[in-house]
Design an enzyme around this catalytic site. Structure first.
Site, PDB file in Angstrom:
ATOM      1  CB  SER A   9      -1.009   0.028   1.272  1.00 28.01           C
ATOM      2  OG  SER A   9      -1.716   1.108   1.329  1.00 28.01           O
ATOM      3  CE  LYS A  55     -11.482  -2.318  -1.436  1.00 25.59           C
ATOM      4  NZ  LYS A  55     -10.623  -1.884  -2.971  1.00 25.59           N
ATOM      5  CG  ASN A  76     -13.184   2.670  -1.354  1.00 20.72           C
ATOM      6  OD1 ASN A  76     -14.291   2.811  -1.582  1.00 20.72           O
ATOM      7  ND2 ASN A  76     -12.362   3.221  -1.642  1.00 20.72           N
ATOM      8  CG  ASP A  91     -12.462   1.358  -4.595  1.00 28.91           C
ATOM      9  OD1 ASP A  91     -11.392   2.217  -4.541  1.00 28.91           O
ATOM     10  OD2 ASP A  91     -12.482   0.312  -4.180  1.00 28.91           O
TER      11      ASP A  91
HETATM   12  P1  NAP Z   1     -10.767  -8.849  -3.471  1.00 35.34           P
HETATM   13  O1  NAP Z   1     -12.087  -8.438  -3.044  1.00 35.34           O
HETATM   14  O2  NAP Z   1     -10.145  -9.841  -2.720  1.00 35.34           O
HETATM   15  O3  NAP Z   1     -11.044  -9.546  -4.998  1.00 35.34           O
HETATM   16  C1  NAP Z   1     -10.312  -9.974  -5.996  1.00 35.34           C
HETATM   17  C2  NAP Z   1     -10.782 -10.943  -6.996  1.00 35.34           C
HETATM   18  O4  NAP Z   1      -9.793 -11.441  -7.726  1.00 35.34           O
HETATM   19  C3  NAP Z   1     -11.360 -12.144  -6.396  1.00 35.34           C
HETATM   20  O5  NAP Z   1     -12.949 -11.857  -6.323  1.00 35.34           O
HETATM   21  C4  NAP Z   1     -11.133 -13.200  -7.483  1.00 35.34           C
HETATM   22  O6  NAP Z   1     -12.396 -13.634  -8.352  1.00 35.34           O
HETATM   23  C5  NAP Z   1      -9.862 -12.717  -8.171  1.00 35.34           C
HETATM   24  N1  NAP Z   1      -8.739 -13.497  -7.992  1.00 35.34           N
HETATM   25  C6  NAP Z   1      -8.328 -14.028  -9.121  1.00 35.34           C
HETATM   26  N2  NAP Z   1      -7.102 -14.595  -8.592  1.00 35.34           N
HETATM   27  C7  NAP Z   1      -7.075 -14.583  -7.544  1.00 35.34           C
HETATM   28  C8  NAP Z   1      -5.983 -14.918  -6.409  1.00 35.34           C
HETATM   29  N3  NAP Z   1      -5.026 -15.747  -6.777  1.00 35.34           N
HETATM   30  N4  NAP Z   1      -6.190 -14.361  -5.259  1.00 35.34           N
HETATM   31  C9  NAP Z   1      -7.187 -13.897  -4.892  1.00 35.34           C
HETATM   32  N5  NAP Z   1      -8.137 -13.281  -5.827  1.00 35.34           N
HETATM   33  C10 NAP Z   1      -7.818 -13.700  -6.991  1.00 35.34           C
HETATM   34  O7  NAP Z   1      -9.739  -7.797  -3.954  1.00 35.34           O
HETATM   35  P2  NAP Z   1     -10.202  -6.039  -4.337  1.00 35.34           P
HETATM   36  O8  NAP Z   1     -10.430  -5.216  -3.296  1.00 35.34           O
HETATM   37  O9  NAP Z   1     -11.376  -6.423  -5.163  1.00 35.34           O
HETATM   38  O10 NAP Z   1      -8.975  -5.820  -5.137  1.00 35.34           O
HETATM   39  C11 NAP Z   1      -8.593  -6.396  -6.129  1.00 35.34           C
HETATM   40  C12 NAP Z   1      -7.174  -5.529  -6.854  1.00 35.34           C
HETATM   41  O11 NAP Z   1      -7.561  -4.260  -7.261  1.00 35.34           O
HETATM   42  C13 NAP Z   1      -6.085  -5.267  -5.819  1.00 35.34           C
HETATM   43  O12 NAP Z   1      -4.894  -5.613  -6.534  1.00 35.34           O
HETATM   44  C14 NAP Z   1      -6.098  -4.033  -5.359  1.00 35.34           C
HETATM   45  O13 NAP Z   1      -4.742  -3.471  -4.777  1.00 35.34           O
HETATM   46  C15 NAP Z   1      -6.725  -3.362  -6.520  1.00 35.34           C
HETATM   47  N6  NAP Z   1      -7.386  -2.203  -6.275  1.00 35.34           N
HETATM   48  C16 NAP Z   1      -6.826  -0.756  -6.697  1.00 35.34           C
HETATM   49  C17 NAP Z   1      -7.342   0.246  -6.193  1.00 35.34           C
HETATM   50  C18 NAP Z   1      -6.788   1.743  -6.828  1.00 35.34           C
HETATM   51  O14 NAP Z   1      -7.381   2.566  -6.364  1.00 35.34           O
HETATM   52  N7  NAP Z   1      -5.845   1.563  -7.932  1.00 35.34           N
HETATM   53  C19 NAP Z   1      -8.555   0.204  -5.691  1.00 35.34           C
HETATM   54  C20 NAP Z   1      -9.281  -0.807  -5.480  1.00 35.34           C
HETATM   55  C21 NAP Z   1      -8.757  -1.973  -5.598  1.00 35.34           C
HETATM   56  P3  NAP Z   1     -12.628 -14.885  -8.711  1.00 35.34           P
HETATM   57  O15 NAP Z   1     -12.426 -15.664  -7.533  1.00 35.34           O
HETATM   58  O16 NAP Z   1     -14.084 -14.801  -9.055  1.00 35.34           O
HETATM   59  O17 NAP Z   1     -11.805 -15.289  -9.672  1.00 35.34           O
END
Ligand code: NAP
Length: 234
Positions: A9, A55, A76, A91
């Site tokens: 982060s 989240k 978030n 987000d």
């Molecule tokens: P999350 O709720 O944990 O969701 C991640 C999704 O990725 C899961 O639902 C899963 O979907 C998929 N996935 C596929 N392979 C995975 C693996 N090996 N391990 C875990 N999940 C996997 O996370 P999130 O909060 O949505 O965040 C996702 C990404 O977006 C992160 O890298 C985060 O840093 C980034 N992000 C960036 C910003 C920004 O401001 N730039 C804002 C928010 C999030 P399936 O199970 O359906 O495959």
């Protein structure tokens, strides 16, 4: 900020560059949300951000959720208002704002693929809906998600948004969607990777090598943070 692992982060550094008076921002790794309320009270927290994997899990622990976060089903940003925990989603508007800055309306594609089905993926879907862009989620477990596609045989002439953590520090040699090398030129492929650390993910590097237009998540990070600071009255 709360989350399970926060080594990637940049949120605290971003906050500290602002020079807010009488306010500090810290990273709190939590194994679960069991003691969330005690933490808010003991640490005198006025507001906090929420990241992987909480989240969605945080929703039933909140006293209220604003309309956008409720529709998305993910929070978030939380404001603490008279002891009440109120959930927001910055987000989605941050993604929409940065997508519109990156791609003029004339370049916005009609369809997009969203890799992942978690909190960020839902926020992206909400924003695309506002913009009239059709989308499909791509999941490792498509059978668990209505209308989701599997990773096999995806079209590569669309906008692809990586909303999975695959490729994020320290796992920088992984990609959710390997693009075979040498690849055929793909001028219609656009990749928006929400990851910002590293600044060039393997997915972005492979897509660039195919002639695609790419963008990382740094501007979105900044925008969602600014929107959180506004919510907290900073
Ligand atoms: P999350 O709720 O944990 O969701 C991640 C999704 O990725 C899961 O639902 C899963 O979907 C998929 N996935 C596929 N392979 C995975 C693996 N090996 N391990 C875990 N999940 C996997 O996370 P999130 O909060 O949505 O965040 C996702 C990404 O977006 C992160 O890298 C985060 O840093 C980034 N992000 C960036 C910003 C920004 O401001 N730039 C804002 C928010 C999030 P399936 O199970 O359906 O495959």
């Amino acid at each position: 900020m709360i989350g399970r692992k926060l080594g990637h982060s940049l949120s605290q550094e971003l906050f500290e560059t602002q020079g807010f008076k009488d306010a500090s921002y810290g990273l709190y790794e939590m194994e679960s949300l069991n003691r969330l309320r005690q933490w808010v009270e003991q640490e005198h927290i006025n507001g906090f951000n929420v990241t992987i994997p909480y989240k969605q899990e945080i929703l039933p622990l909140l006293d209220a959720v604003d309309d956008t976060a409720a529709e998305i089903g993910a929070v978030n940003c939380v404001s603490v208002e008279g002891g009440r925990l109120v959930g927001h989603n910055t987000d989605a508007p941050a993604f929409q704002h940065t997508l519109e800055e990156w791609l003029p309306v004339s370049e916005l594609p009609h369809t997009a693929l969203i890799l992942g089905t978690g909190g960020a993926a839902r926020a992206v879907a909400y924003a695309l809906k506002q913009l009239g862009v059709e989308y499909r989620f791509v999941s490792r477990y498509p059978e668990l998600h209505k209308d989701a596609a599997s990773y096999d045989g995806l079209p590569l002439d669309v906008l692809i948004i990586n909303a999975t953590p695959i490729g994020m520090y320290p796992d920088i040699d992984s990609t959710p969607l390997p693009l075979s090398a040498p690849c055929s030129p793909r001028p219609s492929l656009m990749v928006y990777d929400l990851i910002y650390n590293p600044s060039q993910t393997l997915l972005m590097r492979e897509a660039t090598a195919c002639g695609a237009k790419v963008k990382n998540g740094l501007e979105m990070l900044r925008k969602q943070a600014e929107m959180s600071w506004d919510i907290w009255g900073l």
